[in-house]
Design an enzyme around this catalytic site. Structure first.
Site, short mmCIF file in Angstrom:
data_model
loop_
_atom_site.label_atom_id
_atom_site.label_comp_id
_atom_site.label_asym_id
_atom_site.label_seq_id
_atom_site.Cartn_x
_atom_site.Cartn_y
_atom_site.Cartn_z
N TYR A 172 0.61 -1.37 -0.11
CA TYR A 172 0.31 0.06 0.20
C TYR A 172 0.75 1.00 -0.21
CZ TYR A 172 -3.99 3.07 1.29
OH TYR A 172 -4.59 3.85 1.59
N LYS A 176 1.02 4.14 -2.65
CA LYS A 176 0.92 5.84 -2.28
C LYS A 176 1.93 6.07 -2.61
CE LYS A 176 -3.57 4.05 -1.70
NZ LYS A 176 -4.22 4.61 -2.44
N ILE A 205 -9.76 10.22 7.83
CA ILE A 205 -11.20 10.24 7.12
C ILE A 205 -12.36 9.84 7.48
CG2 ILE A 205 -12.22 10.96 5.26
CD1 ILE A 205 -9.12 13.21 6.40
N THR A 207 -15.41 8.47 7.22
CA THR A 207 -16.36 7.09 6.10
C THR A 207 -16.87 6.04 6.52
OG1 THR A 207 -14.34 6.23 5.47
CG2 THR A 207 -14.84 8.39 4.13
#
Length: 280
Positions: A172, A176, A205, A207
């Site tokens: 990951y 990124k 964030i 979500t």
């Protein structure tokens, strides 16, 4: 006679993408695409009921054929003036191979293909992640390979072969890191069409996915991360949309090829504050 509108294409039908297109979508036709059509339909329903002109679509961003089909459908309705990629999988969701195929190859291919068709004066934003900032620096040659290797050859790079990737988090982070480098390289190509493209790297964030993580087995890790960040809290999708609105609008006309870290200072704390690995 059918009115041709400017087209906004969003890949990844989640809260981040929806917050951004709500800011930018008025007066345009919005294509919302997701690998699960029902996700796209759900966001499309919400936006349609708020007065937007929305088309739900299915797309697999790891498939060039699928992406080209989406582009063709959008072009039938008008010129693509804006592209937003908020699609991806997380380290707890997928295998090393799947993360590299979707988050690294898929994003790189989207940047290239939309860069070929974006309208003059058009703009693009890729949602990346703070995770790309956590990994130790790569060499200049490695950065250049991530930035400029032809898309179809990317996953053949030695550094991206599964045997050289430690775990899904490492995959990951590599993805990124590559997102930011590809945006830089693609910005040069997009400029040939008078278009701009940037990346945003959010931290935690709120979500539905983040709530699952916060309330799941790794919840203490996430709670510790935002508690020990300068902001002392997670962010919300509209705070990411604030930055996206700048980048996608004329107010950001001098900004291209950049990656904006929006993580409440968690990365700063990771390197220079209480989130430093040796302090945990």
């Amino acid at each position: 006679m059918k009115e041709n509108k400017d087209i906004i294409v969003l890949t990844g039908a989640g809260q981040l993408g929806m917050a951004i297109v709500r800011r930018m979508g008025y007066g345009n036709k919005i294509f919302i695409a997701d690998w699960k059509l029902e996700n796209a339909q759900a966001i499309a329903k919400t936006l349609t009921e708020a007065g937007f002109d929305v088309v739900p679509a299915e797309v697999d961003i790891s498939s060039k054929k699928s992406v080209l089909k989406l582009i063709a459908a959008a072009q039938e309705e008008g010129e693509i003036s804006m592209f937003i990629n908020a699609a991806g999988v997380s380290p707890s969701q997928a295998s090393i191979e799947h993360i590299l195929k979707v988050d690294l190859y898929g994003t790189s291919m989207l940047l290239e293909e939309f860069g070929k068709v974006i309208k003059t004066g058009g703009t693009g934003v890729v949602i990346s992640s703070q995770s790309g900032y956590r990994m130790p620096a790569l060499t200049a040659d490695e950065d250049r390979l991530l930035a400029t290797t032809p898309v179809e050859d990317l996953l053949q790079l030695d550094m991206l072969k599964p045997e050289n990737i430690k775990d899904t988090l490492h995959a990951y982070q590599m993805a990124k890191r590559a997102n930011g480098k590809r945006v830089m390289a693609e910005a040069v190509k997009w400029a040939e069409r008078g278009a701009r493209v940037n990346a945003i790297s959010p931290g935690i964030i709120i979500t539905p996915l983040a709530l699952d993580e916060i309330n799941g087995p790794r919840g203490d890790f996430y709670k510790n991360m935002f508690a020990k960040s300068p902001a002392g809290r997670p962010g919300i999708a509209d705070e990411v949309a604030n930055v996206a609105e700048l980048l996608l609008s004329k107010a950001g006309a001098f900004i291209t090829g950049s990656d904006f870290l929006i993580d409440g200072g968690a990365t700063a704390s990771y390197f220079y504050g209480p989130l430093q690995p040796e302090k945990n």
